[in-house]
Scaffold this active site. Sequence first.
Site, PDB file in Angstrom:
ATOM      1  N   PRO A  86     -12.997  18.503  58.933  1.00  0.00           N
ATOM      2  CA  PRO A  86     -13.006  17.526  60.112  1.00  0.00           C
ATOM      3  C   PRO A  86     -13.788  18.396  61.379  1.00  0.00           C
ATOM      4  O   PRO A  86     -13.321  19.545  61.700  1.00  0.00           O
ATOM      5  CB  PRO A  86     -11.621  17.489  60.554  1.00  0.00           C
ATOM      6  CG  PRO A  86     -10.968  17.569  59.162  1.00  0.00           C
ATOM      7  CD  PRO A  86     -11.794  18.599  58.271  1.00  0.00           C
ATOM      8  N   ASN A  87     -14.353  17.393  61.903  1.00  0.00           N
ATOM      9  CA  ASN A  87     -15.031  17.744  63.302  1.00  0.00           C
ATOM     10  C   ASN A  87     -16.338  18.736  63.308  1.00  0.00           C
ATOM     11  O   ASN A  87     -17.171  18.755  64.206  1.00  0.00           O
ATOM     12  CB  ASN A  87     -14.128  18.292  64.334  1.00  0.00           C
ATOM     13  CG  ASN A  87     -13.095  17.266  64.700  1.00  0.00           C
ATOM     14  OD1 ASN A  87     -13.349  16.114  65.102  1.00  0.00           O
ATOM     15  ND2 ASN A  87     -11.829  17.666  64.394  1.00  0.00           N
ATOM     16  N   ARG A 100     -21.157  20.129  70.623  1.00  0.00           N
ATOM     17  CA  ARG A 100     -20.192  20.436  71.657  1.00  0.00           C
ATOM     18  C   ARG A 100     -19.607  21.627  71.442  1.00  0.00           C
ATOM     19  O   ARG A 100     -19.793  22.314  70.337  1.00  0.00           O
ATOM     20  CB  ARG A 100     -18.773  19.639  71.181  1.00  0.00           C
ATOM     21  CG  ARG A 100     -19.176  17.818  71.405  1.00  0.00           C
ATOM     22  CD  ARG A 100     -18.931  17.419  72.579  1.00  0.00           C
ATOM     23  NE  ARG A 100     -18.873  15.960  72.683  1.00  0.00           N
ATOM     24  CZ  ARG A 100     -20.053  15.035  72.580  1.00  0.00           C
ATOM     25  NH1 ARG A 100     -21.177  15.816  72.532  1.00  0.00           N
ATOM     26  NH2 ARG A 100     -19.919  13.718  72.678  1.00  0.00           N
ATOM     27  N   TYR A 104     -18.775  27.424  69.041  1.00  0.00           N
ATOM     28  CA  TYR A 104     -19.460  27.346  67.634  1.00  0.00           C
ATOM     29  C   TYR A 104     -20.784  27.431  67.510  1.00  0.00           C
ATOM     30  O   TYR A 104     -21.561  27.249  66.446  1.00  0.00           O
ATOM     31  CB  TYR A 104     -18.875  25.732  67.154  1.00  0.00           C
ATOM     32  CG  TYR A 104     -17.256  25.776  66.939  1.00  0.00           C
ATOM     33  CD1 TYR A 104     -16.779  26.463  65.966  1.00  0.00           C
ATOM     34  CD2 TYR A 104     -16.611  24.863  67.753  1.00  0.00           C
ATOM     35  CE1 TYR A 104     -15.178  26.518  65.947  1.00  0.00           C
ATOM     36  CE2 TYR A 104     -15.432  24.989  67.498  1.00  0.00           C
ATOM     37  CZ  TYR A 104     -14.774  25.542  66.690  1.00  0.00           C
ATOM     38  OH  TYR A 104     -13.200  25.359  66.535  1.00  0.00           O
ATOM     39  N   ASN A 125     -15.750  25.552  54.400  1.00  0.00           N
ATOM     40  CA  ASN A 125     -15.171  25.591  55.906  1.00  0.00           C
ATOM     41  C   ASN A 125     -14.210  24.472  55.982  1.00  0.00           C
ATOM     42  O   ASN A 125     -14.770  23.209  56.444  1.00  0.00           O
ATOM     43  CB  ASN A 125     -16.325  25.809  56.843  1.00  0.00           C
ATOM     44  CG  ASN A 125     -15.680  26.033  58.060  1.00  0.00           C
ATOM     45  OD1 ASN A 125     -14.339  25.868  58.317  1.00  0.00           O
ATOM     46  ND2 ASN A 125     -16.459  26.000  59.339  1.00  0.00           N
ATOM     47  N   ALA A 178      -9.910  22.490  60.600  1.00  0.00           N
ATOM     48  CA  ALA A 178      -8.529  22.224  60.820  1.00  0.00           C
ATOM     49  C   ALA A 178      -7.717  22.350  59.630  1.00  0.00           C
ATOM     50  O   ALA A 178      -6.490  22.716  59.493  1.00  0.00           O
ATOM     51  CB  ALA A 178      -7.944  21.140  61.688  1.00  0.00           C
ATOM     52  N   GLU A 232     -14.570  31.009  51.630  1.00  0.00           N
ATOM     53  CA  GLU A 232     -14.169  30.626  52.637  1.00  0.00           C
ATOM     54  C   GLU A 232     -14.948  31.004  54.031  1.00  0.00           C
ATOM     55  O   GLU A 232     -14.855  32.157  53.929  1.00  0.00           O
ATOM     56  CB  GLU A 232     -12.692  30.717  52.700  1.00  0.00           C
ATOM     57  CG  GLU A 232     -12.093  30.212  53.965  1.00  0.00           C
ATOM     58  CD  GLU A 232     -10.380  30.577  53.982  1.00  0.00           C
ATOM     59  OE1 GLU A 232      -9.724  31.030  53.282  1.00  0.00           O
ATOM     60  OE2 GLU A 232      -9.843  30.207  55.150  1.00  0.00           O
ATOM     61  N   HIS A 244     -15.392  30.511  58.046  1.00  0.00           N
ATOM     62  CA  HIS A 244     -14.950  30.116  59.523  1.00  0.00           C
ATOM     63  C   HIS A 244     -16.181  30.609  60.450  1.00  0.00           C
ATOM     64  O   HIS A 244     -16.508  31.959  60.481  1.00  0.00           O
ATOM     65  CB  HIS A 244     -13.857  30.639  60.036  1.00  0.00           C
ATOM     66  CG  HIS A 244     -12.557  29.926  59.016  1.00  0.00           C
ATOM     67  ND1 HIS A 244     -12.377  28.713  58.981  1.00  0.00           N
ATOM     68  CD2 HIS A 244     -11.806  30.489  57.967  1.00  0.00           C
ATOM     69  CE1 HIS A 244     -11.330  28.727  58.230  1.00  0.00           C
ATOM     70  NE2 HIS A 244     -11.279  29.452  57.384  1.00  0.00           N
ATOM     71  N   ARG A 251      -7.969  34.057  67.948  1.00  0.00           N
ATOM     72  CA  ARG A 251      -7.752  32.788  68.409  1.00  0.00           C
ATOM     73  C   ARG A 251      -6.116  32.382  68.310  1.00  0.00           C
ATOM     74  O   ARG A 251      -5.325  33.138  68.040  1.00  0.00           O
ATOM     75  CB  ARG A 251      -8.494  31.630  67.785  1.00  0.00           C
ATOM     76  CG  ARG A 251     -10.133  31.836  68.076  1.00  0.00           C
ATOM     77  CD  ARG A 251     -10.868  30.771  67.334  1.00  0.00           C
ATOM     78  NE  ARG A 251     -10.807  29.426  68.182  1.00  0.00           N
ATOM     79  CZ  ARG A 251     -11.194  28.382  67.839  1.00  0.00           C
ATOM     80  NH1 ARG A 251     -11.956  28.157  66.761  1.00  0.00           N
ATOM     81  NH2 ARG A 251     -11.084  27.088  68.592  1.00  0.00           N
TER      82      ARG A 251
HETATM   83  O1  CA2 Z   1     -14.319  28.724  62.992  1.00  0.00           O
HETATM   84  C1  CA2 Z   1     -14.213  27.451  62.077  1.00  0.00           C
HETATM   85  O2  CA2 Z   1     -15.299  27.589  61.578  1.00  0.00           O
HETATM   86  C2  CA2 Z   1     -12.993  26.649  62.143  1.00  0.00           C
HETATM   87  O3  CA2 Z   1     -13.025  26.453  60.887  1.00  0.00           O
HETATM   88  C3  CA2 Z   1     -13.148  25.650  62.849  1.00  0.00           C
HETATM   89  C4  CA2 Z   1     -12.204  24.521  63.057  1.00  0.00           C
HETATM   90  C5  CA2 Z   1     -10.941  25.226  63.438  1.00  0.00           C
HETATM   91  O4  CA2 Z   1     -10.144  24.218  63.414  1.00  0.00           O
HETATM   92  C6  CA2 Z   1     -10.665  26.080  62.684  1.00  0.00           C
HETATM   93  O5  CA2 Z   1      -9.573  26.862  63.124  1.00  0.00           O
HETATM   94  C7  CA2 Z   1     -11.864  27.122  62.612  1.00  0.00           C
HETATM   95  C8  CA2 Z   1     -12.731  23.166  63.917  1.00  0.00           C
HETATM   96  C9  CA2 Z   1     -14.192  22.609  63.658  1.00  0.00           C
HETATM   97  C10 CA2 Z   1     -14.388  21.897  64.920  1.00  0.00           C
HETATM   98  O6  CA2 Z   1     -15.817  21.945  64.814  1.00  0.00           O
HETATM   99  C11 CA2 Z   1     -16.403  21.582  65.984  1.00  0.00           C
HETATM  100  C12 CA2 Z   1     -17.697  22.068  65.737  1.00  0.00           C
HETATM  101  C13 CA2 Z   1     -18.725  21.940  67.387  1.00  0.00           C
HETATM  102  C14 CA2 Z   1     -17.913  20.978  68.483  1.00  0.00           C
HETATM  103  C15 CA2 Z   1     -16.523  20.596  68.130  1.00  0.00           C
HETATM  104  C16 CA2 Z   1     -15.781  21.015  67.113  1.00  0.00           C
END
Ligand code: CA2
Length: 145
Positions: free
Chosen positions: A11-12, A19, A24, A75, A78, A99, A101, A108
């Site tokens: 997700p996201n 963003r 990221y 990846n 969440a 895996e 991240h 964090r």
């Molecule tokens: O660091 C990572 O790759 C995470 O898997 C990213 C997840 C977060 O919930 C994990 O704890 C760590 C969040 C992905 C959100 O992706 C976005 C990318 C760009 C802008 C906004 C959100």
Amino acid sequence: MTRTVYVLNGPNLNLLGKRQPEIYGRDTLEDVAAECKRVAAEFGLESDLRQSNYEGQIVDWIHEAREKAAGIIINPAALTHTSVAVLDALHTFEGPVLEVHISNVHKRESFRHHSYVSLRAEGVIAGFGVEGYALAMRRMGSLLK
Ligand code: CA2
């Protein structure tokens, strides 16, 4: 025997590069897909990168991978911290699982420190930005040699 590696994103992550660049980075998921393909080719592998905001879709792709992929780079975003369903699906897959991240989850919030998926992963990369995907693909190349 398939030489395809599924690169699954939760997700996201469709917002990558659009963003929160301070966390990221500025590369998009399309950039990551191109880099994964480039590195995979060095090892005679194919890369198939996918992203979904839906847990069930990720589970279905893992099931599909049982027949169609030699390895999975994931990846779970969440879902890393919440999903027993993704973990159970990964347990049904017989090839290597890595895996990734993008951010250093250990730097964090404490809820990001636990990963269900790590219980199944051969290895984990965190905090290397999107370069982590290419590193994981190199490792996948070694594991599938
Ligand atoms: O660091 C990572 O790759 C995470 O898997 C990213 C997840 C977060 O919930 C994990 O704890 C760590 C969040 C992905 C959100 O992706 C976005 C990318 C760009 C802008 C906004 C959100």
